[in-house]
Design a protein around this motif. Structure first.
Motif, PDB file in Angstrom:
ATOM      1  N   ASN A   1       0.786  -1.119   0.216  1.00 40.05           N
ATOM      2  CA  ASN A   1      -0.009  -0.053  -0.061  1.00 40.05           C
ATOM      3  C   ASN A   1       0.777   1.292   0.070  1.00 40.05           C
TER       4      ASN A   1
ATOM      5  N   LEU B   1       2.500   1.663  -3.450  1.00 40.54           N
ATOM      6  CA  LEU B   1       1.356   2.162  -4.495  1.00 40.54           C
ATOM      7  C   LEU B   1       1.223   3.747  -4.235  1.00 40.54           C
ATOM      8  N   LEU B   2       0.859   3.930  -2.943  1.00 35.04           N
ATOM      9  CA  LEU B   2       0.703   5.467  -2.909  1.00 35.04           C
ATOM     10  C   LEU B   2       1.898   6.398  -2.952  1.00 35.04           C
TER      11      LEU B   2
ATOM     12  N   TYR C   1       1.833   6.681  -6.794  1.00 35.34           N
ATOM     13  CA  TYR C   1       0.911   7.641  -7.171  1.00 35.34           C
ATOM     14  C   TYR C   1       1.412   9.050  -6.976  1.00 35.34           C
TER      15      TYR C   1
ATOM     16  N   PHE D   1      -1.373   4.307 -11.635  1.00 31.04           N
ATOM     17  CA  PHE D   1      -1.194   4.270 -10.190  1.00 31.04           C
ATOM     18  C   PHE D   1      -2.646   4.940  -9.349  1.00 31.04           C
TER      19      PHE D   1
ATOM     20  N   SER E   1      -3.399   2.424  -6.322  1.00 32.33           N
ATOM     21  CA  SER E   1      -3.353   2.866  -5.155  1.00 32.33           C
ATOM     22  C   SER E   1      -4.621   3.145  -4.285  1.00 32.33           C
TER      23      SER E   1
ATOM     24  N   GLY F   1      -5.640  -0.208  -3.388  1.00 33.24           N
ATOM     25  CA  GLY F   1      -4.514  -0.632  -2.370  1.00 33.24           C
ATOM     26  C   GLY F   1      -4.935  -0.088  -0.984  1.00 33.24           C
TER      27      GLY F   1
END
Ligand code: FES
Length: 257
Positions: free
Chosen positions: A177, A180-181, A184, A228, A232, A235
């Protein structure tokens, strides 16, 4: 050599009117469905105010953890998720990609390329009601601060066990997580301008060489910003769901070592 002529669909006046023959409505419909589902789930979790912490794990919807005992006698329920929501929500709401997505899905203004819109002659740009969209460059700083908390949570998921260091499924989920953030956030258009914009010549700019390298990295990530953005979002939802499932004993966290 003869060139092949291409006939582009012409914009028809009236909502949804178009000469397009493809299923143009699938995109906005899918976008709207996913966003509504996420908003409903996040609202439920925000009001639930429980099942967000287990062992060293913390749900991203409640990170950073805020003690809300000061509000226990308030007439309205207050959770940590509600208090921090404004940070990540403002970043997503003003994101250049999400604007396109939800303008199409919810406002249908326009619903798609070369598809008739509601108020074809009343486009005011990002002024009036939408003037807040210009705050995106500032919400970026908030998002960068949140990344610090999320990576802290990921490291805690590895080294924060009472009996030492452990890698478990939850550690991987929380780390995924945060990754992914990060992708992004680091692919954000505003960040791209921040690191590489406002420069006429990299060779003469302050830290020009470094800025050019950073700009190239962010530009590469920026190509996948839409991907993304969605990954995210999923996610965050799935990580929170995982932590909730572990808290409620619906699943057992699997320890790898
Ligand atoms: S443009 Fe999407 S997060 Fe900045």
């Amino acid at each position: 050599m003869a060139t092949k002529s291409v006939h582009l669909p012409v914009l028809q006046s009236g909502l949804g009117k178009t000469l397009r023959r493809d299923n143009w409505w699938v995109g906005p419909l899918t976008t709207g469905t996913i966003l509504v589902a996420f908003i409903v789930y996040a609202t439920f979790r925000g009001f639930e105010n429980a099942n967000y912490e287990w062992g060293p794990y913390l749900s991203p919807m409640y990170s950073p953890l805020i003690d809300t005992s000061f509000a226990k006698n308030w007439p309205i329920p207050v959770s940590g998720a509600m208090l921090i929501l404004g940070g990540p929500a403002s970043f997503r709401l003003t994101c250049y990609y999400y604007r396109k997505a939800y303008y199409r899905a919810f406002a249908m203004d326009p619903p798609g390329c070369a598809v008739g819109e509601r108020n074809a002659h009343k486009y005011n740009g990002e002024t009036k009601l939408f003037i807040f969209q210009n705050l995106h460059r500032f919400t970026l700083y908030v998002a960068l601060a949140f990344l610090v908390f999320l990576w802290h949570d990921a490291i805690t998921g590895l080294i924060g066990w009472k009996d030492g260091v452990h890698l478990a499924t939850g550690t991987l989920v929380i780390t995924m997580n945060a990754t992914l953030l990060s992708l992004y956030t680091f692919s954000c258009h505003a960040l791209r301008h921040l690191v590489g914009g406002n420069v006429n010549s990299y060779s003469t700019a302050f830290m020009g060489g470094l800025r050019f390298k950073l700009w190239k990295i962010v530009s590469k990530l920026n190509e996948k910003h839409m991907l993304f953005a969605w990954m995210s979002l999923f996610g965050v939802g799935l990580t929170d769901f995982y932590v909730r499932c572990v808290c409620t004993h619906a699943i057992t966290d699997f320890r790898i070592f």
